[in-house]
Design a protein around this motif. Structure first.
Motif: not given
Length: 201
Positions: A125-148
């Motif tokens: 199939g084809i659809g939406l790509a999601v590039d995000s921080p690993a849920l266990y490694d989210i840090k404020d103002n660092e590694n907190d960006d979500w890209n699509f």
């Protein structure tokens, strides 16, 4: 060797590995009698690992350095249209390391799954790509960006065990995608993994 040539080699290696896995599962399929009733809602999750190549337009990371990855999360759900065809939504996911942080490259991909034989299926199939921080490694103002962006996926599997409405399969999956970053930048990813799938129909 130029970056473009290395990128092409990585993509060709991934395609060859995927084709090889497909031919192996096809060659192993000697069963023609249906032993599982596939009907209604379906759900599957996969555990496994593989390789992933990441490259961004800023040059911070390139396909020159592929890295090992584990599958997390990787789920699929959908509905059987008939005995051999299902419409599904797949959520592939792979963990990778970027600048000493763990990140996740996955997607939300509408797809179709077709059983070529009783135990062998193909899925894509084809659809939406999601590039995000690993849920266990989210840090404020660092590694907190979500890209699509956009992603394509193709997979194949062989059911090695079936009982009533449950099936255990060995599968391989190829995912290619591009996520768009801030400032007109982008990040590309190619992943190939193998694993075990646990399915309920």
């Amino acid at each position: 060797m130029s970056k473009t040539i290395k990128e092409q080699i990585l993509l060709k290696m991934a395609c060859v590995a995927f084709a090889f896995a497909s031919s192996v599962t096809y060659a192993q399929n000697t069963h023609s009698v249906t032993t599982t009733q596939r009907d209604g809602f379906i759900f599957e999750f996969q555990v496994g690992g593989g390789i992933i190549g990441i490259e961004d337009s800023a040059g911070n990371q390139t396909f020159d350095k592929a890295q090992g990855t584990f599958v997390f999360p990787d789920v699929k759900f959908g509905h059987m249209l008939n005995d051999n065809l299902a419409i599904t939504v797949s959520l592939p996911g792979n963990i990778y390391e970027f600048q000493d942080n763990d990140r996740h490259f996955g997607g939300f991909i509408p797809s179709l799954q077709y059983w070529v034989k009783d135990r062998w299926w193909i899925h894509g199939g084809i659809g939406l790509a999601v590039d995000s921080p690993a849920l266990y490694d989210i840090k404020d103002n660092e590694n907190d960006d979500w890209n699509f962006g956009c992603a394509v996926m193709a997979s194949t599997g062989y059911e090695i065990f079936k009982k009533k409405n449950f099936a255990l399969n060995v599968q391989s999956k190829l995912v290619m995608g591009r996520a768009f970053l801030a400032g007109d930048a982008h990040r590309d990813a190619v992943s190939l993994n193998v694993g075990l799938g646990f399915s309920w129909f």
